[in-house]
Every structure is written in C-alpha cells, then in structure tokens.
Design a protein around this motif. Structure first.
Motif, PDB file in Angstrom:
ATOM      1  N   GLU A  76      35.392  28.949  40.295  1.00 50.93           N
ATOM      2  CA  GLU A  76      35.216  30.382  40.004  1.00 50.93           C
ATOM      3  C   GLU A  76      33.781  30.699  39.626  1.00 50.93           C
ATOM      4  OE1 GLU A  76      38.101  32.075  37.283  1.00 50.93           O
ATOM      5  OE2 GLU A  76      39.666  30.803  38.128  1.00 50.93           O
TER       6      GLU A  76
ATOM      7  N   GLU B 183      38.442  35.474  43.035  1.00 47.26           N
ATOM      8  CA  GLU B 183      37.840  34.521  42.080  1.00 47.26           C
ATOM      9  C   GLU B 183      37.195  33.303  42.745  1.00 47.26           C
ATOM     10  OE1 GLU B 183      40.084  36.619  40.123  1.00 47.26           O
ATOM     11  OE2 GLU B 183      38.022  36.871  39.457  1.00 47.26           O
ATOM     12  N   ARG B 184      37.855  32.795  43.794  1.00 48.93           N
ATOM     13  CA  ARG B 184      37.385  31.549  44.396  1.00 48.93           C
ATOM     14  C   ARG B 184      36.819  31.681  45.794  1.00 48.93           C
ATOM     15  NH1 ARG B 184      38.724  26.777  41.986  1.00 48.93           N
ATOM     16  NH2 ARG B 184      39.945  27.137  40.104  1.00 48.93           N
TER      17      ARG B 184
END
Ligand code: TMP
Length: 239
Positions: free
Chosen positions: A48, A76-77
C-alpha cells in the motif's frame, strides 16, 4: 476497464492485462526480497505504501515534465499504467556512497560524491543483475549509444527533481534505481516504481535510514520507515 489475466509476477509486484492493449494494472505486494532473493520476507503495509508513494512521486514528476508510464491509482494496492517494453537495464543513480558501490570500492557509506554517479545493471535475476557498462549494453542489444545518452539525461533530470523533493522532506537522497521502458510510439519513459524499496533515504538530522535497508540489514521499524516517507511526502505535496 476490467482486470484480465496476470501477465507477469515479480518479487514485489504483479502485472495484469486490461481490456486496453496499451494499458496494464500493477499490483504492489507486501513481499520483500534482498540479495537476489536469498533473503525473503514480508513487510506489513509495504504494498500500500509503495503504491501510494510511487503515485505521488510519478504524478509530481509528470508536473515537472518527466514522461512516465503512470495513468492513475486504482485502489490501495493497484495502479493503472501504460504498457511499455521494459529496457532490460537498471539505472542506478548515486549522490553519496552506499551499498554495493561502497563495498566494491572499499569506502564508507555516506560520503557525498562531487559528481553524480550512474551504474548500469543488466536485469537478469539468474545472473544477480550484474553491473555492466555502456558497451556491454550495446553488445547485448539492450540499448543503442543514443538511447543510453537519452537514458542518462532522463535519469539526471529525475535525480535533480528528486533531490529537491526529498530535501523539502528533510531527507537526503543517497541513491536510487529506476527502470525505463519504451511506450507504443517507441518513446523512452519512466516505468516501474520509485519508493523506499528502490531508493536510499536518510533523515537529514539523525541520518536514520528510512528505506529498504531496514529490511535488508534487519534494522527493525521497517513498516514505520515506509509510513514516515509517505507522511512527509503528503505534507510537502499538500496531499
Ligand atoms: P546497491 O547499492 O545495492 O547497488 O543499490 C543501489 C540502489 O538501487 C539502492 O537505492 C537500492 C536500489 N536497488 C533496487 O531498487 N533493486 C535492487 O535489486 C538493488 C540491488 C538495488
């Protein structure tokens, strides 16, 4: 835009196809390796943080006129990027002695260099990404001399911008590694990531390492270092 099959899995990231042949999704993992994957582990929140940090840095470089593969952060990723043909060379830029250069030359870490130092490594995991020179790169067909000139100029411009950005964060940019790729028009652009995985970042006051050396050297507080870089970056970029 839909996420398709995984095209590639590296040590820290995965790449997925999309319904657009010119765009791919990069997913940042928490996995960490060092010393050509002899050391393996996982760092909480690393995926992240590296996704968020790379997003802020690539967006900032874009505003400064550096062409990058970055399109947008998805979650987020994950981020959406232009599909490029990665040039199989790692460009390492050094402002201070550290790491493999300090070892190779038998000098202490942290000596400011009077010149910017560029190391070229051949991206070959099975060989341990060996240090090579321009002639080797041309011999291998990885780049032409003109392309290498362009790559050094781009790397130098990126270094100037990043030195100043990290300075505003009270951080010394000791060194970093970038990867460049060719877009669908054959233009050389910045790809991969710029994060604490790929930079050496020392706090200016305490000289504390705020990068992957905390993992490589078992220094502890690894996640904290990545979060600290993200927080300082957000502050100077007013994000
Ligand atoms: P080095 O001193 O170990 O050659 O590393 C130089 C810089 O390159 C440092 O900022 C860490 C980064 N790096 C990577 O991003 N990936 C790698 O695989 C290695 C060995 C170094």
């Amino acid at each position: 835009m839909t996420k398709g099959a995984m095209l590639y899995e590296g040590k820290a990231k995965q790449v997925f196809e999309t319904d657009n042949p010119n765009e791919v999704i990069v997913r940042f993992k928490d996995d960490a390796t060092a010393f050509n994957a002899q050391k393996r582990g996982s760092v909480d929140l690393k995926g992240e943080m590296n996704n968020a940090i790379t997003t802020l840095i690539f967006e900032y470089l874009n505003t400064k006129g550096i062409a990058t593969h970055f399109i947008k952060k998805l979650d987020e990723r994950e981020q959406l990027v232009k599909k490029v043909n990665i040039i199989p060379l790692e460009m390492v830029v050094r402002n201070y002695s550290a790491g493999s250069m300090a070892q190779r030359l038998g000098v202490e870490e942290g000596i400011k260099s009077p010149v910017t130092i560029f190391d070229l490594c051949y991206k070959r995991d099975d060989l341990g990404d060996p240090l090579i020179n321009d002639h080797h790169a041309v011999f291998l067909g990885a780049a032409t001399y003109d392309e290498l000139d362009e790559m050094y100029e781009l790397s130098s411009d990126i270094n100037d911008i990043l030195i100043d950005l990290f300075d505003q964060m009270n951080i010394i940019l000791i060194d970093f590694k970038i990867e460049l790729g060719k877009d669908s028009n054959g233009k050389i652009i910045l790809a991969d990531e710029i994060s604490p995985d790929t930079c050496r970042l020392w706090d200016k006051d305490t000289m504390k390492k705020l990068d992957k050396d905390r993992f490589r050297r078992d220094l502890g507080e690894v996640t904290e270092a990545y979060v600290e870089i993200y927080e300082r970056l957000k502050k100077v970029l007013h994000k």
